[in-house]
Design a protein around this motif. Structure first.
Motif, mmCIF file in Angstrom:
data_model
loop_
_atom_site.group_PDB
_atom_site.id
_atom_site.type_symbol
_atom_site.label_atom_id
_atom_site.label_comp_id
_atom_site.label_asym_id
_atom_site.label_seq_id
_atom_site.Cartn_x
_atom_site.Cartn_y
_atom_site.Cartn_z
ATOM 1 N N GLU A 39 1.499 0.697 -12.484
ATOM 2 C CA GLU A 39 1.918 -0.034 -11.347
ATOM 3 C C GLU A 39 0.521 1.065 -9.879
ATOM 4 N N PRO A 40 0.473 0.342 -9.408
ATOM 5 C CA PRO A 40 -0.633 0.881 -8.323
ATOM 6 C C PRO A 40 0.139 1.604 -8.065
ATOM 7 N N THR A 41 -1.470 2.923 -8.138
ATOM 8 C CA THR A 41 -0.678 4.534 -7.474
ATOM 9 C C THR A 41 -1.026 4.852 -5.400
ATOM 10 N N TYR A 42 -1.299 3.779 -5.203
ATOM 11 C CA TYR A 42 -2.267 4.120 -3.625
ATOM 12 C C TYR A 42 -2.926 5.009 -3.618
ATOM 13 N N LEU A 43 -3.675 6.298 -4.646
ATOM 14 C CA LEU A 43 -4.345 7.644 -4.529
ATOM 15 C C LEU A 43 -5.371 7.491 -3.374
ATOM 16 N N ALA A 44 -5.997 6.308 -2.877
ATOM 17 C CA ALA A 44 -7.253 6.250 -2.434
ATOM 18 C C ALA A 44 -6.425 5.511 -0.911
ATOM 19 N N TRP A 45 -5.265 4.950 -0.195
ATOM 20 C CA TRP A 45 -5.118 5.025 0.742
ATOM 21 C C TRP A 45 -4.105 6.043 0.809
ATOM 22 N N SER A 46 -3.803 7.221 -0.051
ATOM 23 C CA SER A 46 -2.811 8.275 0.603
ATOM 24 C C SER A 46 -3.920 9.606 1.003
ATOM 25 N N ILE A 47 -4.752 9.079 -0.220
ATOM 26 C CA ILE A 47 -6.378 9.997 0.619
ATOM 27 C C ILE A 47 -6.501 9.878 1.651
ATOM 28 N N PHE A 48 -6.639 9.171 2.054
ATOM 29 C CA PHE A 48 -7.517 8.652 3.659
ATOM 30 C C PHE A 48 -6.029 8.740 4.584
ATOM 31 N N ASN A 49 -5.223 8.326 4.714
ATOM 32 C CA ASN A 49 -4.212 8.816 5.526
ATOM 33 C C ASN A 49 -3.956 9.766 5.301
ATOM 34 N N THR A 50 -4.213 10.673 4.518
ATOM 35 C CA THR A 50 -3.801 12.806 4.648
ATOM 36 C C THR A 50 -4.462 12.887 5.904
ATOM 37 N N PHE A 51 -6.333 12.557 5.693
ATOM 38 C CA PHE A 51 -7.154 12.927 6.690
ATOM 39 C C PHE A 51 -7.569 12.316 7.948
ATOM 40 N N CYS A 100 -4.991 9.857 9.746
ATOM 41 C CA CYS A 100 -3.480 9.058 10.359
ATOM 42 C C CYS A 100 -2.409 10.389 10.350
ATOM 43 N N CYS A 101 -1.972 10.723 9.322
ATOM 44 C CA CYS A 101 -0.247 11.834 9.617
ATOM 45 C C CYS A 101 -0.485 12.663 8.016
ATOM 46 N N LEU A 102 -0.975 14.515 8.078
ATOM 47 C CA LEU A 102 -1.033 14.617 6.894
ATOM 48 C C LEU A 102 -0.059 15.082 6.790
ATOM 49 N N PRO A 103 1.036 15.155 7.509
ATOM 50 C CA PRO A 103 2.836 14.866 5.886
ATOM 51 C C PRO A 103 3.107 14.387 5.396
ATOM 52 N N LEU A 104 2.770 13.079 5.866
ATOM 53 C CA LEU A 104 3.312 11.481 5.138
ATOM 54 C C LEU A 104 1.696 11.575 4.063
ATOM 55 N N GLY A 105 1.019 11.956 4.494
ATOM 56 C CA GLY A 105 -0.361 11.637 3.496
ATOM 57 C C GLY A 105 -0.495 12.269 2.801
ATOM 58 N N VAL A 106 0.365 13.859 2.615
ATOM 59 C CA VAL A 106 0.722 14.561 1.423
ATOM 60 C C VAL A 106 1.570 14.124 0.494
ATOM 61 N N ALA A 107 2.896 13.878 1.430
ATOM 62 C CA ALA A 107 3.850 13.062 0.236
ATOM 63 C C ALA A 107 3.285 11.839 -0.450
ATOM 64 N N ALA A 108 2.496 11.284 0.162
ATOM 65 C CA ALA A 108 1.824 10.237 -0.710
ATOM 66 C C ALA A 108 1.151 10.378 -1.506
ATOM 67 N N ILE A 109 0.811 11.262 -1.312
ATOM 68 C CA ILE A 109 -0.603 11.754 -2.310
ATOM 69 C C ILE A 109 0.281 12.601 -4.084
ATOM 70 N N LEU A 152 0.711 4.903 8.356
ATOM 71 C CA LEU A 152 -0.707 4.587 8.913
ATOM 72 C C LEU A 152 0.411 3.806 10.328
ATOM 73 N N VAL A 153 1.339 4.206 10.335
ATOM 74 C CA VAL A 153 2.060 3.207 11.713
ATOM 75 C C VAL A 153 2.002 4.548 12.533
ATOM 76 N N PHE A 154 1.854 5.767 12.267
ATOM 77 C CA PHE A 154 2.798 6.912 13.151
ATOM 78 C C PHE A 154 0.935 6.932 13.994
ATOM 79 N N GLY A 155 0.121 7.158 12.524
ATOM 80 C CA GLY A 155 -1.255 7.070 13.409
ATOM 81 C C GLY A 155 -2.053 6.173 13.936
ATOM 82 N N LEU A 156 -2.103 4.540 13.895
ATOM 83 C CA LEU A 156 -2.367 3.805 14.957
ATOM 84 C C LEU A 156 -1.692 4.279 16.084
ATOM 85 N N ILE A 157 0.286 4.434 16.733
ATOM 86 C CA ILE A 157 0.637 5.331 17.110
ATOM 87 C C ILE A 157 -0.092 5.483 17.881
ATOM 88 N N GLY A 158 -0.303 7.326 17.698
ATOM 89 C CA GLY A 158 -0.800 8.274 17.640
ATOM 90 C C GLY A 158 -1.541 8.725 18.917
#
Length: 85
Positions: free
Chosen positions: A8-20, A22-31, A64-70
């Protein structure tokens, strides 16, 4: 019957990008969920890996959506502030 994909894809790189960026709390949960995917795959639990992968993807999309809205709200506020000067 074994119907799940093995890797399965891990999306780890995307999660790290989103943490720094877009949205810290959701990014950490994604990691966290991204790390669970690798662990489930190594244990041979394809169902849990698939579920964690789906959750990580959804958390990354939400982040990503929350980050773009912000960002849009920030730009609008700056434009309004500069137009009053």
């Amino acid at each position: 019957m074994y119907t799940s994909r093995k890797n399965e894809p891990t999306y780890l790189a995307w999660s790290i990008f989103n943490t720094f960026c877009c949205c810290l709390p959701l990014g950490v949960a994604a990691i966290i969920y991204s790390c669970r995917i690798s662990k489930a795959i190594s244990l041979g639990d394809a169902g849990r890996a698939q579920e964690s992968s789906r959750t990580a993807k959804n958390l990354n999309i939400a982040s990503l959506v929350f980050g773009l809205i912000g960002l849009i709200m920030l730009i609008v506020m700056l434009v309004i502030q500069n137009s009053r000067m």
